[in-house]
Design an enzyme around this catalytic site. Structure first.
Site, PDB file in Angstrom:
ATOM      1  N   GLU A   1     -52.002  -5.164  -2.738  1.00 59.64           N
ATOM      2  CA  GLU A   1     -51.544  -6.499  -2.357  1.00 59.64           C
ATOM      3  C   GLU A   1     -52.458  -7.155  -1.329  1.00 59.64           C
ATOM      4  OE1 GLU A   1     -46.965  -5.050  -2.900  1.00 59.64           O
ATOM      5  OE2 GLU A   1     -47.312  -7.155  -2.512  1.00 59.64           O
TER       6      GLU A   1
ATOM      7  N   ASP B   1     -38.811 -10.603  -6.300  1.00 60.77           N
ATOM      8  CA  ASP B   1     -39.650  -9.582  -5.679  1.00 60.77           C
ATOM      9  C   ASP B   1     -39.009  -9.219  -4.333  1.00 60.77           C
ATOM     10  OD1 ASP B   1     -43.273  -9.196  -5.811  1.00 60.77           O
ATOM     11  OD2 ASP B   1     -41.729  -7.869  -4.987  1.00 60.77           O
TER      12      ASP B   1
HETATM   13  O1  LIG Z   1     -42.301  -2.250  -4.760  1.00 58.92           O
HETATM   14  C1  LIG Z   1     -41.437  -3.270  -5.190  1.00 58.92           C
HETATM   15  C2  LIG Z   1     -42.207  -4.575  -5.365  1.00 58.92           C
HETATM   16  C3  LIG Z   1     -43.240  -4.492  -6.491  1.00 58.92           C
HETATM   17  O2  LIG Z   1     -42.580  -4.224  -7.725  1.00 58.92           O
HETATM   18  C4  LIG Z   1     -43.996  -5.834  -6.594  1.00 58.92           C
HETATM   19  O3  LIG Z   1     -44.931  -5.825  -7.669  1.00 58.92           O
HETATM   20  C5  LIG Z   1     -44.775  -6.136  -5.333  1.00 58.92           C
HETATM   21  O4  LIG Z   1     -45.111  -7.515  -5.275  1.00 58.92           O
HETATM   22  C6  LIG Z   1     -44.026  -5.686  -4.105  1.00 58.92           C
HETATM   23  N1  LIG Z   1     -44.400  -5.902  -2.864  1.00 58.92           N
HETATM   24  C7  LIG Z   1     -43.517  -5.269  -2.053  1.00 58.92           C
HETATM   25  C8  LIG Z   1     -43.616  -5.288  -0.611  1.00 58.92           C
HETATM   26  C9  LIG Z   1     -44.464  -6.233  -0.012  1.00 58.92           C
HETATM   27  C10 LIG Z   1     -44.607  -6.274   1.363  1.00 58.92           C
HETATM   28  C11 LIG Z   1     -43.884  -5.381   2.172  1.00 58.92           C
HETATM   29  C12 LIG Z   1     -43.048  -4.430   1.561  1.00 58.92           C
HETATM   30  C13 LIG Z   1     -42.914  -4.395   0.173  1.00 58.92           C
HETATM   31  C14 LIG Z   1     -42.561  -4.655  -2.839  1.00 58.92           C
HETATM   32  N2  LIG Z   1     -42.893  -4.935  -4.115  1.00 58.92           N
END
Ligand SMILES: OC[C@@H]1[C@@H](O)[C@H](O)[C@@H](O)c2nc(-c3ccccc3)cn21
Length: 605
Positions: free
Chosen positions: A494, A285
């Protein structure tokens, strides 16, 4: 010899072996590097042999970018990759988790929690195929979907990304992978990466494993479970995903019994790759390696060592690519990471790229730009909305059913609540921006209010008041035939969605009490998960869970007014109180307001 890897008539393993045998360490490590589009100039891609680029949530070529702008951007990056010595095409990935959410005017489908309520794997497959076309309209061949989390606690900010709390329902909905990638034909080999053609996309089942089982639903936290519990609750969808030929698997930020998944060699290599014989590639990730340590990035060399040795093949770096490349190079050169591990990673990445025809079709197919937001896809999304709605109450005890609502209302209809007229809120997170937006200007779609106005007979007086005051209600309560109250959650994604109280945000409860206390009402809840309802349920005449329906709000009116019957069944337990959580179907102590699988039905009128 002529470059055999470039010859599509050669057997897959011949192409992989030929190409791998020609690659320098720098070219191999480049293939394992995924960077964010902001950093991905053709020169950087060329100079560092970058194998993959992504759009993070909301990362677009320009605001409201049309498909042509996406195609131009992706093709420009691709030219950088193809101009390298070996000309290995780069793979562009994006989160299309409920439709092509980052893209202006894409069709936005119900989020997975709602799709689970349809109990319709065939519908999910059709949605996958439609989403693949909209993604290809922008020149992108790879998506970070489906999320196959088994969300066990609705306090988790990503619960709406999960099809269900029940592993079997999630397993059934993995049919969406066969929509995204195409169905493996009879006689084809199951359990290896598959993609039918250039109107499909490579998929990614995520987040491996146990992302939906963290303590109190705290995002990226710790999943406490025996190996048997992990295998019986969180692992099952991966069996189905692998069998269906899913091309990639993304690792979870979360930990299992205190060990970070991104550093878990037993589960990634020994179980997923050896036991389940997964042959595609494993991707981290975003900054997943950095977050192995606390604080994050405290020891990046250690992070790289642990993540790569655990079995991660491609790293979503996504910004500090020189630090990653230099760090991994050092670890290989000093013998910490054997070349065999690097070769396994590159072999898997090349297998996916060869299998999906990326070497033969590295550039976008400009004939597909018209697929974005196509009416046919919007009609499919509207069907999904209809089938995802769950009727939880229809008439007070002793009353006759309120739904389906009559389309003729002599005194008029009152529509109240913020979520009746808010396209952004009905789409939820991962829409245009990472966190989603409120309001009606973010993209093209129809609100629930739009749908109501189109459903009633012409001339019917539909009065919309977001938050009608007591005076207005007292003056008009005898006038309206009935009221439709639409309330719920704001968009979130998230950690921003983690929530320990799960109450309907103000002024929702007050609107319910004020309106339903005086006028016959149906309450529609627009949310990513069950919310606290028990205190208000007796004042409601009828109650509908609409989840996060997406851009096709008319689907809500379709069932409210009886063009179609209600058929949806709860994909999640509807708790009475958060003090009961976690509480899932099958638990010894199970005292829900509405149980898993509950849903009243109505006939089309
Ligand atoms: O977007 C790409 C991936 C996505 O596919 C995943 O399911 C997800 O857990 C995710 N969190 C972030 C992310 C989290 C915090 C700050 C910036 C970006 C980036 N991503």
């Amino acid at each position: 010899s002529a470059d055999r890897y470039k010859d599509p008539s050669q057997p897959l393993n011949t192409r992989i072996d030929d190409l791998l045998g020609r690659m320098t360490l720098a070219e191999k490590i480049g293939q394992m590097s995924q960077i964010e589009r902001e950093k991905a100039t053709p020169d950087v891609i060329n100079k560092y042999f970058i194998g993959s680029v992504l759009s993070g949530g909301g990362s677009v070529p320009e605001k409201n970018a049309p498909p042509e702008a996406w195609v131009g951007m992706v093709n420009g990056m691709q030219s950088g990759a193809l101009s390298t010595r070996l000309g290995i095409p780069m793979l562009y990935g994006i989160d299309a988790v409920h439709g092509h959410g980052n893209v202006y005017k894409a069709t936005i489908f119900p989020h997975n929690v709602g799709l689970g309520c349809t109990r319709d794997p065939e519908l999910a497959k059709r949605i996958g195929a439609a989403v693949a076309l909209e993604v290809r309209a922008t020149g992108i061949p790879y998506i970070f979907a489906p999320c196959v989390a088994v969300c066990r606690d609705p306090r988790w900010g990503r619960c709406y990304e999960s099809f269900s709390e029940h592993p079997e329902l999630v397993q059934n909905m993995t049919s969406i992978i066969s929509g995204f990638q195409g169905e493996i034909p009879a006689g084809g080999t199951l359990g290896v990466p598959f993609m039918a053609g250039q109107r499909n996309v490579a998929a990614c089942s995520k987040h491996y494993v146990g992302d939906g089982g963290t303590t109190n639903g705290i995002n990226e936290n710790n999943t406490v479970a025996t190996f048997h519990e992990l295998l019986s609750i969180h692992m099952p969808p991966y069996y189905n995903a692998v069998i269906r030929g899913v091309s990639t698997v993304m690792i979870s930020y979360s930990s299992w019994n205190g060990l970070k998944m991104h550093a878990n060699r037993f589960l990634i290599t020994d179980f997923l790759k050896k036991e389940l014989r997964f042959r595609g590639f494993v991707i981290s990730d975003w900054q997943g390696l950095d977050r192995i340590t606390t604080p994050e990035h405290a020891d990046y060399i250690l992070s790289i060592k642990l993540g790569i040795l655990a079995g991660i093949d491609m790293v979503m770096i996504p910004f500090n690519y020189t630090e990653f490349i230099d760090g991994l190079t050092l670890l290989v050169n000093n013998g910490t990471i054997p070349m065999s591990r690097i070769d396994d990673a590159v072999r898997r990445i090349l297998r996916v790229k060869f299998t999906m025809g990326l070497f033969e079709n590295p550039y976008a197919d400009p004939s597909l730009t018209g697929e974005l937001g196509k009416q046919e896809h919007r009609d499919l999304a509207r069907e999904a909305v209809r089938k995802s709605l769950v009727l939880l109450k229809n008439g007070k005890p002793g009353d006759k059913p309120l739904l389906p609502l009559p389309k003729k209302a002599y005194g008029g209809i009152l529509v109240a609540g913020s979520h009746a007229n808010d396209l952004g809120s009905q789409c939820g997170g991962w829409t245009i921006t990472w966190q989603g937006l409120t309001g009606n200007n973010l993209t093209a779609g129809t609100t629930i209010l739009d749908g109501i106005k189109r459903a009633v007979v012409p001339g019917t007086d539909v009065v919309y008041s977001e938050n009608p005051d007591a005076g207005f209600i007292q003056q008009n309560k005898a006038r309206f035939d009935y009221a439709i109250v639409v309330v719920g959650e704001p968009p979130y994604a998230e950690t921003f969605g983690d929530n320990l109280n799960l109450t309907i945000p103000a002024p929702g409860p007050a609107i319910i009490q004020n309106v339903c206390g005086s006028i016959k009402c149906v309450v529609v809840i627009v949310s990513g998960r069950p919310l606290v309802l028990e205190p208000y349920i007796n004042t409601m005449n009828a109650l509908v869970a609409a989840w996060l329906p997406g851009t096709e709000g008319q689907g809500v009116a379709d069932v409210l007014f009886g063009d179609y019957g209600f058929t949806g069944k709860l994909s999640r337990t509807w708790f009475r109180s958060v003090n009961q959580l976690p509480m899932n179907v099958g638990d010894a102590r199970y005292d829900p307001l509405f149980p898993f699988g509950f849903g009243l039905e109505t006939q089309p009128s």
